[in-house]
Design a protein around this motif. Structure first.
Motif, PDB file in Angstrom:
ATOM      1  N   UNK A 307       7.113   4.031  -6.800  1.00  0.00           N
ATOM      2  CA  UNK A 307       6.428   3.218  -7.806  1.00  0.00           C
ATOM      3  C   UNK A 307       7.402   2.716  -8.874  1.00  0.00           C
ATOM      4  N   UNK A 308       8.320   3.557  -9.287  1.00  0.00           N
ATOM      5  CA  UNK A 308       9.227   3.192 -10.386  1.00  0.00           C
ATOM      6  C   UNK A 308      10.338   2.251  -9.942  1.00  0.00           C
ATOM      7  N   UNK A 309      10.816   2.397  -8.707  1.00  0.00           N
ATOM      8  CA  UNK A 309      12.010   1.664  -8.286  1.00  0.00           C
ATOM      9  C   UNK A 309      11.738   0.553  -7.286  1.00  0.00           C
ATOM     10  N   UNK A 310      10.487   0.335  -6.918  1.00  0.00           N
ATOM     11  CA  UNK A 310      10.201  -0.746  -5.976  1.00  0.00           C
ATOM     12  C   UNK A 310      10.495  -2.092  -6.607  1.00  0.00           C
ATOM     13  N   UNK A 311      10.613  -3.109  -5.786  1.00  0.00           N
ATOM     14  CA  UNK A 311      10.882  -4.457  -6.276  1.00  0.00           C
ATOM     15  C   UNK A 311       9.555  -5.192  -6.436  1.00  0.00           C
ATOM     16  N   UNK A 312       9.101  -5.329  -7.673  1.00  0.00           N
ATOM     17  CA  UNK A 312       7.826  -5.995  -7.932  1.00  0.00           C
ATOM     18  C   UNK A 312       7.928  -7.511  -7.790  1.00  0.00           C
ATOM     19  N   UNK A 313       9.129  -8.036  -7.617  1.00  0.00           N
ATOM     20  CA  UNK A 313       9.295  -9.475  -7.417  1.00  0.00           C
ATOM     21  C   UNK A 313       9.093  -9.883  -5.964  1.00  0.00           C
ATOM     22  N   UNK A 314       9.012  -8.913  -5.042  1.00  0.00           N
ATOM     23  CA  UNK A 314       8.762  -9.237  -3.635  1.00  0.00           C
ATOM     24  C   UNK A 314       7.299  -9.601  -3.496  1.00  0.00           C
ATOM     25  N   UNK A 315       7.045 -10.851  -3.236  1.00  0.00           N
ATOM     26  CA  UNK A 315       5.671 -11.362  -3.250  1.00  0.00           C
ATOM     27  C   UNK A 315       4.876 -10.836  -2.059  1.00  0.00           C
ATOM     28  N   UNK A 316       3.669 -10.353  -2.323  1.00  0.00           N
ATOM     29  CA  UNK A 316       2.743  -9.975  -1.267  1.00  0.00           C
ATOM     30  C   UNK A 316       2.984  -8.617  -0.647  1.00  0.00           C
ATOM     31  N   UNK A 317       3.926  -7.839  -1.156  1.00  0.00           N
ATOM     32  CA  UNK A 317       4.244  -6.538  -0.560  1.00  0.00           C
ATOM     33  C   UNK A 317       3.824  -5.418  -1.493  1.00  0.00           C
ATOM     34  N   UNK A 318       3.035  -4.488  -0.964  1.00  0.00           N
ATOM     35  CA  UNK A 318       2.592  -3.342  -1.750  1.00  0.00           C
ATOM     36  C   UNK A 318       3.255  -2.076  -1.212  1.00  0.00           C
ATOM     37  N   UNK A 319       3.133  -0.987  -1.963  1.00  0.00           N
ATOM     38  CA  UNK A 319       3.577   0.315  -1.464  1.00  0.00           C
ATOM     39  C   UNK A 319       2.577   0.772  -0.415  1.00  0.00           C
TER      40      UNK A 319
END
Length: 430
Positions: A307-319
């Motif tokens: 949750x902390x280190x994922x790339x939130x700029x990757x559109x359409x991709x969730x954990x």
């Protein structure tokens, strides 16, 4: 932007500007003949790529006359705009506001129009006309230098970190007081705007207005997915060791949940999902012995890192969290940050989202009976997370978890379940 009908009417009478585009809507039978889909997509994307703006459908742009839209056609026009934003713009534009309005003409007759308010986007959008931006009262193709600078500012090059960027469609009132006030101490700045700015939860946009940042909506909103659609955890517990068991009679999923909310709540709820389904699977497998399949401290650290280190700029991709009978798989959008490699994860640490991580270090862990982590906050920036994942899991299952990068766009962690037939090396009350 144009908060009242009077402001909007005054702007329409003055004509198109860097913030206003006027379009007449024409019909051919039941179909919309104009504006063309590609043209409308170009106008909307140009606003999103610059400082935002408003498109009013139902106004002749040259004469500025309010020609209106037949009331029974309003729904079809709204659907038309949604299709354009989703199908003609890349990545699809998700943050905009559609309003049906009734406005008076010069003769006093009321006509219906559709107002499309487009905020400054977090992303750089390509439309059929290419990469466009709004300049004065028209759209223009970006120069290669301008486009490179825009990418740097908004996402890919990270000169401005994505978690520090302003969410143009949100306001400070969208942040729940209980969520940002928890970071206050007796010595904190009492003025909301100053305090949120110091935390990195708010920042000024081009026009000087203060709005939430990505970190602000992720930690300070009960519904961050309203603005960042991929900001949630998709969790599924499967019956077997693969996505489908091959049986047409048995449901292949034991449990499934889309986990929303501020990020600290997502972390806890994702861990609860594992504890709930792990306990059921363990009881079926080993009978009277209450032995966990996974070390919950390791699971907690894994979810925190995702949750902390994922790339939130990757559109359409969730954990994505996947529980099988023999393993747990956790998929986090984005490749490894900076110069990290899979082999160096145990020994090095780096943060993709520094502002977000700083808030998680101030966020207390709730009292959960299944979690014994030995600290009081979600993160402590000591680089202990990955060693806990690896060492605790090996102690329980005898097998080391595996990190792998998929297509340079996603990090997968696999934690192997403890063998129910081996002597219990630990006992956890879930």
């Amino acid at each position: 932007m144009f908060d009242s009908r009077k402001e909007l009417l005054d702007a329409i009478r003055l004509g198109e500007t860097s913030f206003l585009e006027l379009k007449e809507v024409r019909f051919s039978g039941a179909k919309i003949a104009g504006p063309a889909r590609d043209n409308l997509a170009d106008e909307i994307a140009a606003f999103a790529n610059r400082r935002g703006g408003v498109v009013v459908l139902g106004v002749e742009d040259k004469s500025r006359d309010l020609v209106g839209i037949p009331r029974d056609r309003l729904d079809s026009v709204v659907d038309f705009v949604k299709e354009v934003c989703n199908d003609k713009i890349t990545p699809p534009l998700e943050q905009y506001v559609l309003d049906r309005l009734s406005l008076p003409t010069g003769t006093g007759q009321a006509v219906d129009v559709v107002k499309v308010e487009v905020p400054r986007s977090l992303f750089v959008h390509r439309s059929p006309g290419g990469y466009l931006h709004r300049v004065a009262d028209s759209k223009r193709a970006m120069s290669s230098e301008f486009l490179a600078r825009l990418f740097q500012q908004r996402s890919q090059a990270r000169l401005i970190r994505f978690d520090e960027q302003v969410v143009g469609a949100a306001s400070l009132d969208d942040l729940a007081p209980s969520l940002w006030q928890r970071f206050q101490t007796p010595r904190s700045e009492p003025i909301r705007e100053i305090f949120l700015t110091k935390l990195g939860m708010a920042s000024s946009v081009d026009d000087g207005e203060l709005r939430p940042t990505v970190t602000g909506v992720l930690m300070g909103s009960n519904e961050p997915h309203r603005w960042i659609r991929n900001a949630y955890v998709q969790a599924v517990a499967y019956r077997g060791s693969s996505v489908q068991t091959g049986s047409r009679t048995d449901a292949y999923q034991l449990d499934a949940a889309d986990i929303y909310g501020p990020l600290d709540r997502q972390i806890i709820d994702a861990c609860r999902f594992v504890a709930r389904n792990m306990n059921r699977a363990a009881m079926k497998t080993v009978g009277r012995v209450d032995r966990p399949q996974y070390d919950m401290a390791a699971v907690f650290e894994a979810v925190v890192n995702a949750v902390a280190h994922r790339d939130y700029a990757v559109h359409g991709s969730k954990i994505r969290l996947r529980l099988f009978v023999d393993r747990l798989e956790l998929y986090s959008p984005g490749a490894l940050a900076n110069s990290l490699t899979v082999d160096s994860l145990r020994y090095r640490q780096t943060a993709r989202n520094e502002t977000l991580c700083s808030l998680l270090t101030r966020c207390p862990i709730p009292d959960e009976e299944w979690l014994a982590i030995g600290r009081s906050h979600f993160m402590e920036k000591r680089g202990e997370g990955v060693p806990i994942i690896l060492d605790n899991s090996v102690a329980l299952s005898g097998r080391e978890p595996e990190f792998s990068v998929l297509d340079e766009s996603e990090l997968r962690l696999t934690i192997h379940a403890a063998d129910p037939d081996s002597p219990a090396s630990a006992s956890t009350d879930l």
